[in-house]
Design an enzyme around this catalytic site. Structure first.
Site, PDB file in Angstrom:
ATOM      1  N   ARG A 256       1.006  -1.444  -0.159  1.00  0.00           N
ATOM      2  CA  ARG A 256      -0.002  -0.015   0.097  1.00  0.00           C
ATOM      3  C   ARG A 256       0.768   1.268   0.070  1.00  0.00           C
ATOM      4  NH1 ARG A 256      -1.430   2.688   4.506  1.00  0.00           N
ATOM      5  NH2 ARG A 256      -1.889   0.767   6.076  1.00  0.00           N
ATOM      6  N   HIS A 260      -3.861   4.354   4.724  1.00  0.00           N
ATOM      7  CA  HIS A 260      -4.759   3.124   4.983  1.00  0.00           C
ATOM      8  C   HIS A 260      -6.075   3.812   4.195  1.00  0.00           C
ATOM      9  CE1 HIS A 260      -7.617   0.127   6.467  1.00  0.00           C
ATOM     10  NE2 HIS A 260      -8.242   1.086   7.017  1.00  0.00           N
ATOM     11  N   TYR A 269       3.504   5.371  11.483  1.00  0.00           N
ATOM     12  CA  TYR A 269       3.890   4.074  11.753  1.00  0.00           C
ATOM     13  C   TYR A 269       4.987   3.259  10.571  1.00  0.00           C
ATOM     14  CZ  TYR A 269      -0.340   3.231   8.737  1.00  0.00           C
ATOM     15  OH  TYR A 269      -1.288   3.258   7.737  1.00  0.00           O
TER      16      TYR A 269
END
Ligand code: TPP
Lengths: 358, 326
Positions: A256, A260, A269
């Site tokens: 990805r 998100h 993160y």
């Protein structure tokens, strides 16, 4: 039956990140039209993504889940399916849906908070986007049973993320699919993150494909950034299922490249270095380079494609923005086949009232 | 016409409908060769084969989800969950999908499925076998929850549930499975859903109940009649959506109401009925609405279940207290 067993998970790839073949290519590699269709879908999906995010940023769309970097999976799956097959998507499968009858205006309407986005009658038996993780996997077994029961030559394709494979639903579904030999292909879109949880914290299993072994069905791993590999192996699994060969679990490994969703901040993160490393594996330039080397794609075609996609998307965005809002009482109108008497008073209490759309 | 039990009536309805409707399939644990742990599906495998009578792996969530998938394709699945104590894994599918498939696709896909389960205490079953959690389902928009109280109701209501175009949770009071027999004609006639049944007319007080508790409620009404109190007994039957019209009409005449349920009290179906009576029927009430319910405790194991379940005496007490208001 106390016998030792050994199992193996195969990994497949046709094109390296530079679009150079790593071995023998499947017949698909000779099909110019198919390759161009795959490429168009990926480019279109990426441009649609970009536009959707811009709409969200300007308050014209709700939270949106991008599929940046994973376009080969949607394109490969969507192209491998026949019109009569049935898709059960998760929320990140824009490309696959755009190969079905979902229009940009439908998807925008959906992410814009309007149920009519999943209503288009042309979608036939295709399922609406599934937001709860992996709950649609067991529905896929029911759909697959129904088409098998009716002896229809159709196949069900169910897409889920790597995080979804941690849920019992997923295991329950692949287990039943195996036990009942259902015409069903599961495709794991392993983009290596479930919001902030990396793949290695999701499961200690070395591959997600090996989860198939416990269910007694074949499991394979693919380079999910290689559109030819995805298209080829998904089609193979679909046709096997159509011929009565039963279910397959495919793990397509991708990454990805985006947040998100528009409500997420991935910099919290994961590192820029990791992201940079994966940008080099991007499926879109990979196929483009392959086609250019084959001389079936040119700079000029690229320019025309982008213009055509943008024009189509803009037209769809117009449609979306011009769609009159749903009537407030419409929340009652598809709740039951016929609204129970007990609910009619509640519906009445909404009639004529304006809803604040701000 | 032969006299049959409630569980036999369930079997008869399933048999009838499978014969009539080739789109109907049944699925669940042990429902095939074994005919179900309560024998509700006995004989169906022999008659309709393993294509339509599907013994599933042991996974309740999967049973519900598979039924959702089947139903979207125009099959009419009737799924059995062995005991209501094991029904929680199905709630995800019911809340998140079955109940809203029609709504979220504006009618493009729908979910004509039935989830059957035996429910309730009173048969000295092990832990997790005696729950009455119908209110959890009743809270979900977009589904129906139906509870029969007798063999005739079980036959007619189950046919209606299977023919209903939307998802239905059908809860069978297992304490009544073999408690009584009634003459049931296998005529394929469904009873109406969303409608209460008045089991006993009366002018002094309205008693509302459903499922197994109607038996104690009716016994209480008999005894009260001996004391000169004429209780009207209403079988709620469909607990979602609730037919408040019938209840309001009755309470409008009697001015008094006692609601009897086996389930725990807080946020229960009786709470909803009481609230609606307070909202819409307050002016006709002569006395506070009373509820006779299970306690807000975990359903105890069987040594204490007799203390948990409302009995005839508790119902009579509640009625007497209600009658004390002039
Ligand atoms: C049952 C459930 N739990 C939590 C969430 C919140 N949530 C949305 S997406 C997501 C991560 C999903 O990861 P994955 O399955 O890998 O799919 P991806 O988003 O990476 O495509 C979570 C936890 C949810 N939608 N459903």
């Amino acid at each position: 039956m106390n016998q030792s067993r050994a199992f193996q998970i195969e990994y497949h790839q046709f094109l390296d990140p530079d679009g150079v073949p790593v071995g023998d290519l499947p017949p698909l590699a000779e099909e110019t039209e198919a390759l161009q269709a795959l490429y168009r879908n990926m480019v279109f999906t990426r441009l649609y993504d970009e536009r959707a995010i811009a709409l969200q940023r300007t308050g014209q769309l709700g939270t949106f889940a991008s599929s940046l970097g994973q376009e080969a999976i949607g394109a490969g799956v969507g192209h491998a399916m026949r019109p009569e097959d049935i898709i059960l998507p998760s929320f990140r499968e824009n490309g696959a849906l755009l190969f079905r009858h979902f229009r940009v205006r439908d998807l925008l309407l959906y992410w814009g908070g309007d149920e009519r986005g999943m209503a288009n009658p042309k979608l036939g038996d295709d399922f609406p986007i599934c937001v709860p993780i992996a709950t649609h996997t067991t529905q896929a077994t029911g759909v697959a049973f129904a088409i098998k029961y009716r002896k229809q030559p159709r196949v069900v394709v169910c897409l889920l993320g790597d995080g979804g494979t941690s849920k019992g639903d997923f295991y329950e579904a692949i287990n039943l699919a195996g036990a009942w030999n259902l015409p069903l292909v599961f495709v794991i879109n392993n983009n290596q993150w479930a919001i902030s949880v990396p793949r290695n914290l999701q499961s200690r299993a070395e591959t997600l494909a090996q989860k198939a072994i416990a269910a007694g069905i074949p499991g394979v791993q693919l380079d999910g950034n290689d559109p030819i590999a995805v298209r080829h192996y998904v089609a193979e699994a679909i046709e096997k299922a159509r011929d009565g060969g039963g279910p397959t679990l495919i793990e397509a490994i991708s990454y990805r490249l985006c947040h998100h969703t528009t409500a997420d901040d991935a910099t919290r993160y994961r590192s820029e270095e990791e992201l940079e490393a994966h940008r080099r594996l991007d499926p879109v330039p990979r196929l483009r380079r392959f086609m250019e080397r084959r001389q079936i794609w040119s700079e000029e075609q690229e320019t025309r494609l982008i213009q055509a996609c943008q024009a189509e998307i803009e037209q769809e965005v117009r449609h979306y923005l011009d769609t009159p809002p749903q009537k407030p009482e419409s929340m009652f109108d598809s709740l039951y086949a016929e609204l129970p008497r007990e609910l009619q008073a509640q519906r009445q209490s909404l009639l004529g009232k304006e809803v604040n759309h701000d | 016409m032969t006299e049959i039990t409630l569980v036999e009536a369930v079997n008869l309805a399933l048999m009838h409908e499978m014969e009539r409707d080739p789109a109907m399939v049944i699925l669940g644990q042990d429902i095939g060769v074994n005919g179900g742990v309560f024998r509700a599906t006995v004989g169906l495998l022999e008659k309709f084969g393993s294509e339509r009578v599907l013994d599933t792996p042991l996974a309740e969530n999967m049973i519900a989800g598979t039924a959702v998938g089947m139903a979207t394709q125009g099959l009419h699945p009737v799924a059995e969950i062995q005991f209501m104590g094991f029904i929680p894994p199905t709630i995800d599918q019911l809340i998140s999908h079955a109940s809203r498939m029609r709504n979220r696709t504006r009618g493009r896909l729908s979910c004509p499925m039935v989830l059957r389960a035996p429910y309730g205490g009173g048969i000295h079953a092990p832990e997790h076998h005696s729950e009455s959690t119908e209110a959890m389902f009743a809270h979900i928009p977009g589904i129906r929850v139906v509870i029969p109280s007798s063999p005739t109701r079980a036959y007619g209501l189950l046919l209606a549930a299977i023919r209903d175009p939307d998802p239905v949770v059908f809860l069978e009071p297992k304490r009544v499975y073999r408690l009584m027999k009634q003459a049931v004609e296998d005529n394929g006639e469904a009873l109406p859903l969303d409608t209460c049944f008045v089991l006993r007319p009366g002018s002094d007080i309205t008693l509302v109940s459903w499922g197994a508790m109607l038996h104690e409620t009716q016994q209480a009404a008999e005894q009260l009649a001996g004391e000169g109190i004429e209780a009207e007994v209403i079988d709620l039957a469909t607990i979602k959506p609730i037919d408040m019209e019938t209840i309001l009409e009755s309470v409008g005449r009697t001015g008094r109401c006692v609601i009897v349920q086996e389930a725990a009290r807080t946020c229960s179906v009786s709470a909803e009925i009481a609230a609606r009576l307070a909202e819409e029927g307050l002016m006709s009430l002569f006395a506070p609405i009373r509820r006779v319910t299970g306690f807000d405790t975990v359903m105890p194991m069987f040594r204490l279940e007799g203390h948990y379940m409302p009995g005839t005496e508790r119902i009579i007490d509640a009625v007497r207290q209600t009658m004390e208001y002039a």
